[in-house]
Write a protein that holds these residues in place. Structure first.
Motif, PDB file in Angstrom:
ATOM      1  N   UNK A  32     -98.993  10.847 -32.346  1.00 32.55           N
ATOM      2  CA  UNK A  32     -97.859  10.903 -31.422  1.00 32.55           C
ATOM      3  C   UNK A  32     -97.533   9.467 -31.033  1.00 32.55           C
ATOM      4  N   UNK A  33     -96.450   9.280 -30.311  1.00 32.22           N
ATOM      5  CA  UNK A  33     -96.061   7.932 -29.883  1.00 32.22           C
ATOM      6  C   UNK A  33     -97.178   7.327 -29.032  1.00 32.22           C
ATOM      7  N   UNK A  34     -97.747   6.230 -29.526  1.00 29.14           N
ATOM      8  CA  UNK A  34     -98.804   5.527 -28.802  1.00 29.14           C
ATOM      9  C   UNK A  34    -100.157   6.202 -28.834  1.00 29.14           C
ATOM     10  N   UNK A  68    -103.561   2.529 -35.544  1.00 31.84           N
ATOM     11  CA  UNK A  68    -102.491   3.477 -35.861  1.00 31.84           C
ATOM     12  C   UNK A  68    -101.689   3.807 -34.607  1.00 31.84           C
ATOM     13  N   UNK A  69    -102.377   3.981 -33.474  1.00 38.04           N
ATOM     14  CA  UNK A  69    -101.656   4.221 -32.214  1.00 38.04           C
ATOM     15  C   UNK A  69    -100.685   3.075 -31.939  1.00 38.04           C
ATOM     16  N   UNK A  70    -101.142   1.845 -32.145  1.00 40.24           N
ATOM     17  CA  UNK A  70    -100.276   0.677 -31.950  1.00 40.24           C
ATOM     18  C   UNK A  70     -99.113   0.694 -32.935  1.00 40.24           C
ATOM     19  N   UNK A  71     -99.391   1.067 -34.176  1.00 38.12           N
ATOM     20  CA  UNK A  71     -98.344   1.081 -35.214  1.00 38.12           C
ATOM     21  C   UNK A  71     -97.209   2.041 -34.870  1.00 38.12           C
ATOM     22  N   UNK A  80     -99.434  -3.808 -38.290  1.00 42.23           N
ATOM     23  CA  UNK A  80    -100.410  -4.130 -37.256  1.00 42.23           C
ATOM     24  C   UNK A  80    -101.686  -4.644 -37.915  1.00 42.23           C
ATOM     25  N   UNK A  81    -102.264  -5.682 -37.341  1.00 46.73           N
ATOM     26  CA  UNK A  81    -103.590  -6.167 -37.725  1.00 46.73           C
ATOM     27  C   UNK A  81    -104.416  -6.311 -36.450  1.00 46.73           C
ATOM     28  N   UNK A  82    -105.696  -6.049 -36.548  1.00 43.03           N
ATOM     29  CA  UNK A  82    -106.572  -6.195 -35.391  1.00 43.03           C
ATOM     30  C   UNK A  82    -106.800  -7.678 -35.112  1.00 43.03           C
ATOM     31  N   UNK A 100    -112.214  10.068 -33.131  1.00 43.60           N
ATOM     32  CA  UNK A 100    -111.886   8.754 -32.551  1.00 43.60           C
ATOM     33  C   UNK A 100    -110.460   8.834 -32.032  1.00 43.60           C
ATOM     34  N   UNK A 101    -110.295   8.590 -30.735  1.00 48.82           N
ATOM     35  CA  UNK A 101    -108.974   8.651 -30.110  1.00 48.82           C
ATOM     36  C   UNK A 101    -108.530   7.246 -29.743  1.00 48.82           C
ATOM     37  N   UNK A 102    -107.348   6.853 -30.211  1.00 43.53           N
ATOM     38  CA  UNK A 102    -106.768   5.566 -29.852  1.00 43.53           C
ATOM     39  C   UNK A 102    -105.482   5.781 -29.077  1.00 43.53           C
TER      40      UNK A 102
END
Length: 142
Positions: A32-34, A68-71, A80-82, A100-102
């Motif tokens: 989802x978004x974010x 992925x959340x950031x993307x 996105x890169x860490x 794993x939840x981001x």
């Protein structure tokens, strides 16, 4: 807010290109978004000497969920890169599977700050096993 179907397709395509994710058996469970949740089934090939999922793999799925959340907050031509992350391992990673939840805390033009949690599930029991804070940097693709 729902995600643009093109962005969802792009996120899933780039996730599928991550050979490390397929090697350990991780899949996208929620998008989802974010937000992003990854699911990792228990597999003995992902364990360390005591039979727990290796801490490096826990870190990898936590970091990827945050990335992925950031993307999901970026336009299609961005990636996105860490830039950095801090991981606290709270308990051994054992059970039937991990989630794993981001989630995005703040999305800027160049940096996206994220947080995440990793939980293990054994039957109907859930255990909090890791906490991550990660900063992602945006990159533009031509």
């Amino acid at each position: 807010m729902s995600l643009d179907p093109e962005l969802v397709a792009e996120v899933r395509r780039t996730f599928d290109q991550q050979k490390a994710m397929s090697k350990v058996g991780a899949t996208i469970a929620h998008l989802a978004a974010g937000e992003c949740d990854l699911r990792l089934p228990y597999d003995i090939t992902n364990t360390q000497q005591h039979g727990f999922v290796h801490g490096g793999i826990v870190a990898m799925i936590a970091d990827t969920a945050c990335g992925i959340a950031a993307r999901t907050t970026m336009p299609l031509n961005m990636g996105i890169l860490t830039a950095e992350f801090k991981l606290n391992l709270l308990a051994p990673a054992e059970g039937d599977y991990l989630i794993a939840q981001g989630r995005v805390v703040r999305a800027g033009r160049r940096l996206v700050v994220t947080q995440g949690d990793v939980f293990s599930f054994a039957g109907d029991k859930r255990k909090h096993i890791a906490l991550i804070t990660a900063t992602m940097m945006t990159v533009e693709f031509q």
